[in-house]
Design a protein around this motif. Structure first.
Motif: not given
Length: 746
Positions: A198-216
C-alpha cells in the motif's frame, strides 16, 4: 592524489582513469537542494555550514560529495539578502553531539514547519527509505516522527497534510498517520503482506512509469487516496548475493517478464476520521491494466485517474467520486502503436481547465483542456516537441516550457500564451547554445537556470524572467572549466547523415587532439539506441564526457548517432517507427550512419571500428557485432538484454508489442538470435546483482556463444547492480578495463 600526465611536446594535460574515477578531479559541482516558496519569490537551499567545508571528504559510489553538515538558508532574489533559517544547532537533536545529515527537506504549506528527511537508504535506484524529523519554526523544536516506528530507516514518502496538522507515511507496506499535536500514530491500512503493498509500487511500476510515492493527500486534508498493488501473480526473480555473507543471501523481487502476469493495481480512498478504505471501481481486470497516474482533481471530491491497457495503446482518463467510488470516463488518448507520454495535469486556478500534455497531433504539445475533457486548445502549435512543462504564469497569461525546434541536440526555454493565440517566444538568449534547464518560482518571475554544453560544465545562475538577466551566480564550476582548458581536446563536430531510406540522422564526432587528417584513425561508437534515451545531446555528461576525451587523447575518434526511435525531440513518427522492431531498425540506422561517416571523413579507418554501450546500449553493441560483423571489429557490451523475452513486461511490451502478436519479431529483434555471427572481439560485462537487466540474460548469451565456438571475453562484477558503480574501486576498474580493451584490440 594521482599525478596528472603531461604531453611532453605541448605541455597540455593528458587524462588518466585515476584522475576521473578515483580522485574525481573532473566532477562538476552543483548548489544544494533548492526549494522555491509556494508563494512569492523567496527560495531556500541546503548549504555547507561555515567552518565545516573540509568535512566533505567522502564520495558516494558515483563520485559525488556526501555533504554532511548542512544548513537551510533563505534568499531573497530581489534584495539579495541571505539568512540562515535552520542552523546546525536547530538540526541537532537533544542529547546528540552532531547535527542530522539532511538528505532532503520540505516546507509545510504555511511555511511554519519543515520536514527533514535523513538517514536515507537505497531502494532500487533511489534513496526512498529513511527517517523523518520535524522542526517547528515558532520555537525551533526538533522531534522525530513515527513514534515506535522511527529510527530504523524504514519510513517512506512522508508528507505533511495540507493543513499542517498531520503527517502520513508508508512503513512496511502499510500507510500510517501521525497527529502532530498528540503525536499519536494510527494505521490507515492493515492488510500489507509479502504480496500486498500500500502506498508504494513494485519494481516494474517504479522503473517503467517513473513513480515511487503511492499516496496523495486531498486538498482539504480529510482523505488520502492511494495505490494498492497485489503482486502475488507476478513471479519472483531471485538475485543471489555470494559476497557479503558466509552463505549466499537471496533477494526475491516480483518481476513480471514479457508475456507473464503482472501485479494488479487498484486505487483506494481512506478517510482520516474513519480509516476504512473505499475502493474505486475501474473497468477491466486489474492485472491486465495499469494505473500509472492518479491525483485529486483540484478538489477534495474527485480523483483524476489514468488507466492504461496492457498493450499500452489506450490511456483512459476517469473522474472518480470520492464518496461513492464510481467513475466516469472523460476522454481517452489512443495510438496505433504505443503511448509513452504519461504526465499529470497541471490545474489552473479556476479549477475548470488544466494543462495537458499529449502527442495527439503528431508532436508533444501542451493543451488547455476543459474539466469535462471535451475541449482541447493547442497552446504550442507547430512541428516541434515540447520536452518539459516548466511553469504556468496565470497572472500574466503565459506557460513556460522547454523545446528545441531547430536542433534536437539542444534545449531552450520558451513561453506561449494561455489564451491559445499561438504566440510563442524564446526566453533563453540565443547565445546560450547547448542545453538550458530551469527551476522557476511560483510567480514565474525568477528561476534557477542551469546551462551546459558538451564541453562546458554546468553553470547555475539566478535569473529574472522573462528578461533572463543574471542576478547571482550560484555555481560556475570555474575550477573545472580551468582544468578543461588545460587539457588536450580535439575538434568537436555535430553533424547529420542520411540512412539508406533518406532519413536524416544526427550525430557527433570528437576527434583526437592535433589529429593528422592524412592518416587513418580508429573510431569508437558510443551507442544507446533505445526509446529511453538520447546520446547526441549538446550537454555536459560528466564522467562519460571525460572518459571519451581520455580515449580521444589516446588516438581514437569518438562518435555517437541517434537512430530513429530514440528519445530525441523529432516527433511522433520518429519515435513510433521502431514499434515491433526494437533492435532491428535501430541497428540498421547505426550501420547506415557508420558507412556515411566513413565515406565523408576519409581519415576514419573503416577497418578499425569499435562500439560500446550500457543497458540498451549494451544490447545495441551486441546487435552491431552480430548483425554487421564485417563493419564492427571490437565491442564492449555492459549489462545488455540479449533476449527481449527476459526483460520486464511494461517496457518491452510497450515498444515490441504483445508477445502473442509479435512472437517472431521478439526472436528476430533479440541479439542472442544472431550471436553465431560474431567475428570480432567482444568484451561482455555484467553485475551479478543487477535487479534491472538480469545477469540471467548474459549467462544465456554465454551459452549461445559457446555453442557456436564464438570466442569472447567476459567480466562479471560480483553483486553490483545495473549502474556498475557499487563497491570500492569499481568505477576505476571498469573504465581501466574498457580503455585497455579498445587499446589492445582496436
Amino acid at each position: 592524489m594521482t599525478t596528472q600526465l603531461k604531453h611532453p611536446a605541448s605541455g597540455q594535460v593528458l587524462l588518466t582513469n585515476e584522475a576521473i574515477f578515483k580522485d574525481w578531479s573532473y566532477s562538476a559541482k552543483r548548489p544544494g537542494t533548492v526549494r522555491w516558496a509556494d508563494q512569492g519569490a523567496t527560495y531556500t537551499a541546503l548549504e555547507i555550514a561555515p567552518g565545516y567545508e573540509d568535512a566533505v571528504l567522502e564520495k558516494d559510489a558515483n563520485g559525488n560529495d556526501i555533504k554532511i553538515y548542512q544548513e537551510v538558508v533563505q534568499y531573497d532574489p530581489v534584495s539579495g539578502d541571505r539568512k540562515i533559517l535552520i542552523s546546525l544547532q536547530d538540526l541537532t537533536p537533544e542529547g546528540h553531539d552532531n547535527a542530522l545529515v539532511v538528505d532532503d527537506y520540505r516546507w509545510s504549506d504555511g511555511g511554519d514547519r519543515i520536514l527533514v528527511y535523513t538517514d536515507a537508504k537505497y531502494v532500487w535506484r533511489e534513496k526512498s527509505r529513511g527517517d523523518y524529523w520535524l522542526i517547528d519554526r515558532k520555537d525551533n523544536e526538533l522531534w522525530q516522527l513515527g513514534g515506535d516506528q522511527a529510527g530504523t530507516s524504514q519510513m517512506m514518502f512522508g508528507k505533511l497534510s495540507p493543513d499542517g496538522c498531520c503527517f502520513a507515511y508508508v512503513w512496511r507496506n502499510n500507510i500510517y498517520l501521525q497527529d502532530l499535536s498528540t503525536k499519536a500514530v494510527t494505521a490507515l491500512t492493515h492488510d500489507a503482506s509479502d504480496t500486498i503493498i500500500n502506498g508504494l509500487f513494485d519494481w516494474a511500476y517504479e522503473e517503467e512509469f517513473s513513480i515511487q510515492d503511492g499516496f496523495r493527500w486531498s486538498p482539504d486534508s480529510s482523505r488520502i487516496a492511494y495505490w494498492q498493488l497485489d503482486t502475488h501473480a507476478a513471479k519472483d526473480f531471485l538475485i543471489i548475493n555470494n559476497t557479503d555473507t558466509l552463505y549466499p543471501a537471496i533477494t526475491a523481487i516480483p518481476y513480471p517478464k514479457v508475456g507473464e502476469e503482472n501485479a494488479a493495481a487498484r486505487i483506494g480512498i481512506v478517510a482520516i476520521a474513519k480509516p476504512q478504505t473505499l475502493w474505486i471501481t475501474l473497468p477491466g481486470a486489474s492485472k491486465d491494466m495499469y494505473v500509472p497516474r492518479m491525483d485529486w482533481a483540484n478538489n477534495s471530491e474527485q480523483l483524476f485517474i489514468q488507466q492504461l491497457n496492457r498493450k499500452q495503446d489506450t490511456n483512459t482518463i476517469f473522474h472518480a467520486d470520492a464518496k461513492s467510488g464510481q467513475v466516469d470516463a472523460i476522454f481517452a488518448e489512443t495510438e496505433d502503436t504505443f503511448i509513452e507520454l504519461l504526465e499529470s495535469p497541471q490545474w489552473l486556478e479556476d479549477s475548470l481547465t488544466y494543462i495537458w500534455q499529449s502527442e495527439r497531433d503528431g508532436w508533444k504539445h501542451l493543451y488547455r483542456v476543459c474539466r469535462d475533457g471535451q475541449t482541447f486548445i493547442d497552446l504550442t502549435p507547430g512541428d516541434f516537441d515540447v520536452t518539459k512543462l516548466v511553469s504556468v504564469d496565470e497572472g500574466n497569461g503565459w506557460v513556460y516550457f522547454i523545446a528545441s525546434p531547430d536542433n534536437p541536440s539542444q534545449r531552450y526555454l520558451y513561453r506561449s500564451q494561455l489564451d491559445g493565440s499561438g504566440k510563442i517566444e524564446q526566453v533563453t538568449p540565443s547565445q546560450l547554445s547547448g542545453c538550458n534547464f530551469y527551476q522557476i518560482s511560483a510567480d514565474s518571475n525568477w528561476a534557477i537556470h542551469t546551462y551546459s554544453s558538451f564541453l562546458q560544465p554546468p553553470v547555475f545562475n539566478l535569473v529574472s524572467l522573462p528578461d533572463h538577466k543574471v542576478h547571482q551566480v550560484l555555481e560556475d564550476n570555474a575550477e573545472l572549466t580551468a582544468k578543461l582548458s588545460a587539457l588536450q581536446i580535439g575538434e568537436l563536430e555535430f553533424y547529420s547523415v542520411e540512412a539508406a531510406d533518406g532519413l536524416e540522422l544526427n550525430g557527433y564526432l570528437l576527434k583526437p587532439p592535433n589529429m593528422d587528417k592524412t592518416k587513418k584513425h580508429p573510431i569508437i561508437n558510443y551507442v544507446y539506441g533505445e526509446p529511453a534515451g538520447q546520446t547526441v545531446i549538446d550537454a555536459w555528461q560528466g564522467s562519460l564526457t571525460m572518459w571519451h576525451i581520455l580515449m580521444s587523447q589516446r588516438g581514437f575518434i569518438i562518435s555517437s548517432i541517434d537512430n530513429r526511435g530514440t528519445a530525441a525531440p523529432r516527433g511522433h513518427a520518429w519515435r513510433r517507427s521502431i514499434y515491433g522492431a526494437v533492435g532491428t531498425l535501430a541497428s540498421s540506422d547505426q550501420s547506415d550512419a557508420l558507412k556515411a561517416i566513413c565515406a565523408r571523413w576519409r581519415y576514419i579507418d573503416a577497418d578499425r571500428v569499435g562500439v560500446w554501450g550500457h543497458s540498451g546500449g549494451g544490447s545495441m553493441t551486441l546487435n552491431m557485432l552480430f548483425r554487421y560483423p564485417n563493419q564492427y571489429k571490437v565491442g564492449i557490451s555492459l549489462a545488455p538484454v540479449p533476449d527481449q523475452l527476459l526483460y520486464d513486461s511494461i517496457y518491452q511490451e510497450r515498444y515490441s508489442g504483445l508477445l502473442q502478436d509479435f512472437e517472431e519479431s521478439y526472436r528476430q529483434s533479440s541479439p542472442i538470435t544472431h550471436a553465431k555471427n560474431l567475428r570480432g572481439k567482444l568484451l561482455l560485462i555484467h553485475g551479478t546483482g543487477d535487479d534491472n537487466v538480469h545477469y540471467q540474460g548474459t549467462e544465456r548469451l554465454c551459452n549461445e556463444l559457446i555453442k557456436h565456438n564464438c570466442q569472447f571475453d567476459f567480466m562479471a562484477y560480483p553483486n553490483r547492480r545495473h549502474g556498475l558503480v557499487e563497491g570500492e574501486g569499481t568505477p576505476l576498474h571498469l573504465h581501466t578495463l574498457k580503455s585497455r580493451y579498445f587499446a589492445d584490440h582496436l
